[in-house]
Motif scaffolding. Structure first.
Motif, PDB file in Angstrom:
ATOM      1  N   GLN A   4     -43.961  54.429 -28.754  1.00 52.70           N
ATOM      2  CA  GLN A   4     -44.222  55.306 -27.628  1.00 52.70           C
ATOM      3  C   GLN A   4     -45.716  55.366 -27.340  1.00 52.70           C
ATOM      4  O   GLN A   4     -46.530  55.407 -28.269  1.00 52.70           O
ATOM      5  CB  GLN A   4     -43.726  56.716 -27.929  1.00 52.70           C
ATOM      6  N   LEU A   5     -46.052  55.374 -26.059  1.00 55.24           N
ATOM      7  CA  LEU A   5     -47.430  55.557 -25.607  1.00 55.24           C
ATOM      8  C   LEU A   5     -47.539  56.970 -25.056  1.00 55.24           C
ATOM      9  O   LEU A   5     -46.774  57.356 -24.167  1.00 55.24           O
ATOM     10  CB  LEU A   5     -47.788  54.537 -24.525  1.00 55.24           C
ATOM     11  N   TRP A   6     -48.466  57.744 -25.611  1.00 53.96           N
ATOM     12  CA  TRP A   6     -48.648  59.146 -25.235  1.00 53.96           C
ATOM     13  C   TRP A   6     -49.993  59.343 -24.564  1.00 53.96           C
ATOM     14  O   TRP A   6     -51.002  58.813 -25.017  1.00 53.96           O
ATOM     15  CB  TRP A   6     -48.582  60.027 -26.475  1.00 53.96           C
ATOM     16  N   HIS A   7     -50.013  60.136 -23.493  1.00 52.54           N
ATOM     17  CA  HIS A   7     -51.231  60.549 -22.805  1.00 52.54           C
ATOM     18  C   HIS A   7     -51.734  61.787 -23.545  1.00 52.54           C
ATOM     19  O   HIS A   7     -51.058  62.802 -23.606  1.00 52.54           O
ATOM     20  CB  HIS A   7     -50.890  60.868 -21.356  1.00 52.54           C
ATOM     21  N   THR A  19     -41.914  54.205 -23.374  1.00 52.22           N
ATOM     22  CA  THR A  19     -41.403  53.759 -24.666  1.00 52.22           C
ATOM     23  C   THR A  19     -40.996  52.303 -24.537  1.00 52.22           C
ATOM     24  O   THR A  19     -40.383  51.911 -23.551  1.00 52.22           O
ATOM     25  CB  THR A  19     -40.179  54.596 -25.097  1.00 52.22           C
ATOM     26  N   ASP A  37     -50.875  54.200 -14.969  1.00 50.33           N
ATOM     27  CA  ASP A  37     -50.890  55.641 -15.185  1.00 50.33           C
ATOM     28  C   ASP A  37     -51.831  56.322 -14.191  1.00 50.33           C
ATOM     29  O   ASP A  37     -52.712  57.081 -14.562  1.00 50.33           O
ATOM     30  CB  ASP A  37     -51.291  55.952 -16.623  1.00 50.33           C
ATOM     31  N   TYR A  44     -55.276  57.935 -24.947  1.00 52.92           N
ATOM     32  CA  TYR A  44     -53.896  57.715 -25.381  1.00 52.92           C
ATOM     33  C   TYR A  44     -53.817  57.651 -26.901  1.00 52.92           C
ATOM     34  O   TYR A  44     -54.815  57.471 -27.590  1.00 52.92           O
ATOM     35  CB  TYR A  44     -53.375  56.368 -24.866  1.00 52.92           C
ATOM     36  N   TYR A  45     -52.600  57.741 -27.415  1.00 52.89           N
ATOM     37  CA  TYR A  45     -52.288  57.371 -28.784  1.00 52.89           C
ATOM     38  C   TYR A  45     -50.867  56.835 -28.813  1.00 52.89           C
ATOM     39  O   TYR A  45     -50.105  57.005 -27.858  1.00 52.89           O
ATOM     40  CB  TYR A  45     -52.484  58.530 -29.771  1.00 52.89           C
ATOM     41  N   THR A  46     -50.500  56.160 -29.887  1.00 51.09           N
ATOM     42  CA  THR A  46     -49.161  55.591 -30.016  1.00 51.09           C
ATOM     43  C   THR A  46     -48.448  56.191 -31.215  1.00 51.09           C
ATOM     44  O   THR A  46     -49.067  56.728 -32.134  1.00 51.09           O
ATOM     45  CB  THR A  46     -49.199  54.056 -30.206  1.00 51.09           C
ATOM     46  N   THR A  66     -56.589  58.166 -31.449  1.00 50.28           N
ATOM     47  CA  THR A  66     -56.724  58.130 -29.998  1.00 50.28           C
ATOM     48  C   THR A  66     -57.639  56.999 -29.560  1.00 50.28           C
ATOM     49  O   THR A  66     -58.531  56.582 -30.296  1.00 50.28           O
ATOM     50  CB  THR A  66     -57.265  59.461 -29.448  1.00 50.28           C
TER      51      THR A  66
END
Length: 72
Positions: A4-7, A19, A37, A44-46, A66
């Protein structure tokens, strides 16, 4: 395997951007995905996890620290 890539936001909860999945039984997994985006620079973080065939998480494999990226 899902990744998953999270903002990341400093003062708000993180928002899931996308995802990516790689399936099968093997010793290594490779996932890739192209996503925009809304332009600019974002932090971001994964996070990744191994899942069983029913979608339940077997092992959370952790994630990255991050990183700040410029994007489309």
């Amino acid at each position: 395997m899902n990744v998953q890539l999270w903002h990341y936001y400093d003062l708000l909860p993180a928002a899931l951007v996308t995802t990516a999945y790689d399936s099968g039984t093997k010793t290594s997994y490779n996932v890739s995905k192209n996503v925009c985006d809304n332009g600019g620079t974002t932090t971001y973080y994964t996070n990744g996890a191994l899942e069983n065939s029913g979608g339940g998480i077997l092992v959370n494999v952790g994630g990255s620290g991050t990183i700040t990226l410029s994007h489309c």
